[in-house]
Motif scaffolding. Structure first.
Motif, PDB file in Angstrom:
ATOM      1  N   ALA A 153      30.250  46.189  30.952  1.00 23.55           N
ATOM      2  CA  ALA A 153      29.667  45.513  32.118  1.00 23.55           C
ATOM      3  C   ALA A 153      30.736  45.230  33.169  1.00 23.55           C
ATOM      4  O   ALA A 153      30.483  45.350  34.375  1.00 23.55           O
ATOM      5  CB  ALA A 153      28.987  44.220  31.679  1.00 23.55           C
ATOM      6  N   ASP A 154      31.934  44.872  32.724  1.00 17.95           N
ATOM      7  CA  ASP A 154      33.041  44.624  33.656  1.00 17.95           C
ATOM      8  C   ASP A 154      33.445  45.908  34.380  1.00 17.95           C
ATOM      9  O   ASP A 154      33.695  45.900  35.588  1.00 17.95           O
ATOM     10  CB  ASP A 154      34.231  44.030  32.906  1.00 17.95           C
ATOM     11  N   ILE A 155      33.502  46.995  33.644  1.00 15.04           N
ATOM     12  CA  ILE A 155      33.833  48.298  34.248  1.00 15.04           C
ATOM     13  C   ILE A 155      32.764  48.683  35.267  1.00 15.04           C
ATOM     14  O   ILE A 155      33.071  49.130  36.374  1.00 15.04           O
ATOM     15  CB  ILE A 155      33.969  49.380  33.164  1.00 15.04           C
ATOM     16  N   TRP A 156      31.500  48.517  34.899  1.00 12.68           N
ATOM     17  CA  TRP A 156      30.386  48.852  35.796  1.00 12.68           C
ATOM     18  C   TRP A 156      30.476  48.016  37.074  1.00 12.68           C
ATOM     19  O   TRP A 156      30.310  48.540  38.178  1.00 12.68           O
ATOM     20  CB  TRP A 156      29.049  48.609  35.094  1.00 12.68           C
ATOM     21  N   ALA A 157      30.750  46.707  36.924  1.00 12.19           N
ATOM     22  CA  ALA A 157      30.850  45.825  38.084  1.00 12.19           C
ATOM     23  C   ALA A 157      31.985  46.254  39.010  1.00 12.19           C
ATOM     24  O   ALA A 157      31.853  46.208  40.238  1.00 12.19           O
ATOM     25  CB  ALA A 157      31.048  44.379  37.625  1.00 12.19           C
ATOM     26  N   LYS A 158      33.108  46.683  38.441  1.00 15.23           N
ATOM     27  CA  LYS A 158      34.239  47.157  39.247  1.00 15.23           C
ATOM     28  C   LYS A 158      33.835  48.417  40.019  1.00 15.23           C
ATOM     29  O   LYS A 158      34.175  48.560  41.198  1.00 15.23           O
ATOM     30  CB  LYS A 158      35.440  47.447  38.348  1.00 15.23           C
ATOM     31  N   ALA A 159      33.102  49.309  39.375  1.00  7.16           N
ATOM     32  CA  ALA A 159      32.646  50.532  40.041  1.00  7.16           C
ATOM     33  C   ALA A 159      31.735  50.199  41.219  1.00  7.16           C
ATOM     34  O   ALA A 159      31.877  50.764  42.316  1.00  7.16           O
ATOM     35  CB  ALA A 159      31.925  51.439  39.039  1.00  7.16           C
TER      36      ALA A 159
END
Length: 126
Positions: A35-41
């Protein structure tokens, strides 16, 4: 010029849609790391969507004069979104860590895009 306004708007629309999709459709799929990676994207896609809109507006208003540098900046930002955000979206869903090696290519393209905006405005600005 128009192409960067349109592509910026498309990337902005997709950033909102993908952010909402993660919040509602992927809540049970992504762990905290994903979820953190997705939010950064999503975040970087939206930042650079705004950058593309600025480039398109500068070009359409003929504020700079020579738009060659802005054209390069726009293409770098578009490609940067694909490489940076795209690789992070896939990484978040798949967990394939090697995709993280692609992400910096997008980051470098973002940097080149911003540098071309600076260079063009300083050199060609009216």
């Amino acid at each position: 010029m128009k192409k960067f306004i349109v592509s910026g708007a498309i990337h902005g629309l997709l950033a909102v849609a993908l952010g909402a999709f993660a919040a509602h459709g992927l809540a049970d799929v992504l762990d905290a790391y994903g979820a953190d990676i997705w939010a950064k994207a999503v975040q970087y896609q939206m930042f650079h969507a705004a950058g593309l809109l600025v480039i398109g507006i500068l070009m359409s208003r003929n504020i700079i004069g020579n738009n060659k540098g802005l054209n390069i900046a726009g293409w770098c930002m578009n490609a940067g979104i694909v490489f940076f955000s795209g690789s992070l979206y896939i990484l978040a869903l798949s967990g394939i860590k090697v995709l993280g090696a692609i992400t910096p290519i997008g980051g470098v393209l973002f940097l080149i895009g911003w540098l071309f905006i600076i260079k063009t405005v300083v050199k060609e600005g009216k």
